[in-house]
Design a protein around this motif. Structure first.
Motif, mmCIF file in Angstrom:
data_model
loop_
_atom_site.group_PDB
_atom_site.id
_atom_site.type_symbol
_atom_site.label_atom_id
_atom_site.label_comp_id
_atom_site.label_asym_id
_atom_site.label_seq_id
_atom_site.Cartn_x
_atom_site.Cartn_y
_atom_site.Cartn_z
ATOM 1 N N ILE A 172 27.178 13.823 54.317
ATOM 2 C CA ILE A 172 27.380 12.769 53.344
ATOM 3 C C ILE A 172 28.673 12.002 53.295
ATOM 4 N N ASP A 173 28.490 10.805 53.286
ATOM 5 C CA ASP A 173 29.683 9.828 53.045
ATOM 6 C C ASP A 173 30.493 9.460 51.898
ATOM 7 N N TYR A 174 29.681 9.476 50.837
ATOM 8 C CA TYR A 174 30.045 9.111 49.511
ATOM 9 C C TYR A 174 29.464 10.403 48.587
ATOM 10 N N VAL A 175 30.500 10.775 47.508
ATOM 11 C CA VAL A 175 30.085 11.502 46.478
ATOM 12 C C VAL A 175 30.282 10.764 45.247
ATOM 13 N N PHE A 176 29.152 10.765 44.360
ATOM 14 C CA PHE A 176 29.156 10.121 43.041
ATOM 15 C C PHE A 176 29.282 11.491 42.130
ATOM 16 N N GLN A 177 30.303 11.151 41.061
ATOM 17 C CA GLN A 177 30.270 11.996 40.128
ATOM 18 C C GLN A 177 30.227 11.410 38.798
ATOM 19 N N GLY A 178 29.349 11.650 37.986
ATOM 20 C CA GLY A 178 29.041 11.057 36.667
ATOM 21 C C GLY A 178 28.716 12.006 35.611
#
Length: 173
Positions: free
Chosen positions: A126-132
């Motif tokens: 994983i390169d990016y983590v999206f937290q919504g």
């Protein structure tokens, strides 16, 4: 008509057979529409994203190519809106969906240790983590992610955050 009379088939049977022949294709079409069109459509993810999520996804599009960890709902849109790879999307289009979904839930759980989060990031590169909102619902609030998890906050608005993975996920773990 002589053939029908010679077979001695009662007229009501012929009428029932005729009505059944008309009814059966209609019944088939109705059942097909219910089970293969309407029910799957109801289970699709919503055809919208919030403004906060959209703004975060727009920012994510400006970043270099990579893999992103997010909820399946965001993961469904992520490849189309950002040109990034998504770990999770729809069940039909994600290999080993349930294993990945369990790791996603584990990643955003408050009981998960920093080392376990790092292992998940490395496991899927994983390169990016999206937290919504959806990701925060797992931890019942905004999970405080940071350097201990191998993450660096690069985008933040009131409804979504994006983290860049700051550890080397390309090496074997």
């Amino acid at each position: 008509m002589k053939l029908l009379r010679s077979l001695a088939i009662p007229k009501f049977v012929i009428v029932i057979a005729f009505l059944y022949a008309l009814y059966y294709p209609f019944l088939y079409l109705v059942l097909y529409a219910i089970f293969f069109v309407l029910i799957p459509l109801r289970s699709l993810y919503p055809a919208y994203v919030t403004n906060e999520d959209y703004n975060a996804l727009t920012y994510l599009k400006s970043l270099p190519q990579g893999h992103a960890l997010s909820s399946p709902e965001i993961g469904y849109f992520l490849p189309f809106l950002t040109d990034k790879f998504s770990l999770l999307g729809s069940v039909e289009h994600t290999l080993d969906y349930y294993e990945k979904f369990n790791d996603y839930k584990k990643f955003f759980s408050v009981t998960t240790t920093h080392d376990e989060r790092r292992k998940i990031l490395k496991k899927y590169r994983i390169d990016y983590v999206f937290q919504g909102y959806k990701e925060s619902s797992i931890s019942h609030g905004w999970l405080k992610l940071g350097a201990a998890d191998g993450l660096e906050l690069i985008f933040n608005n009131k409804g979504a955050r994006i983290y860049r993975v700051s550890i080397d996920t390309r090496s074997s773990y």
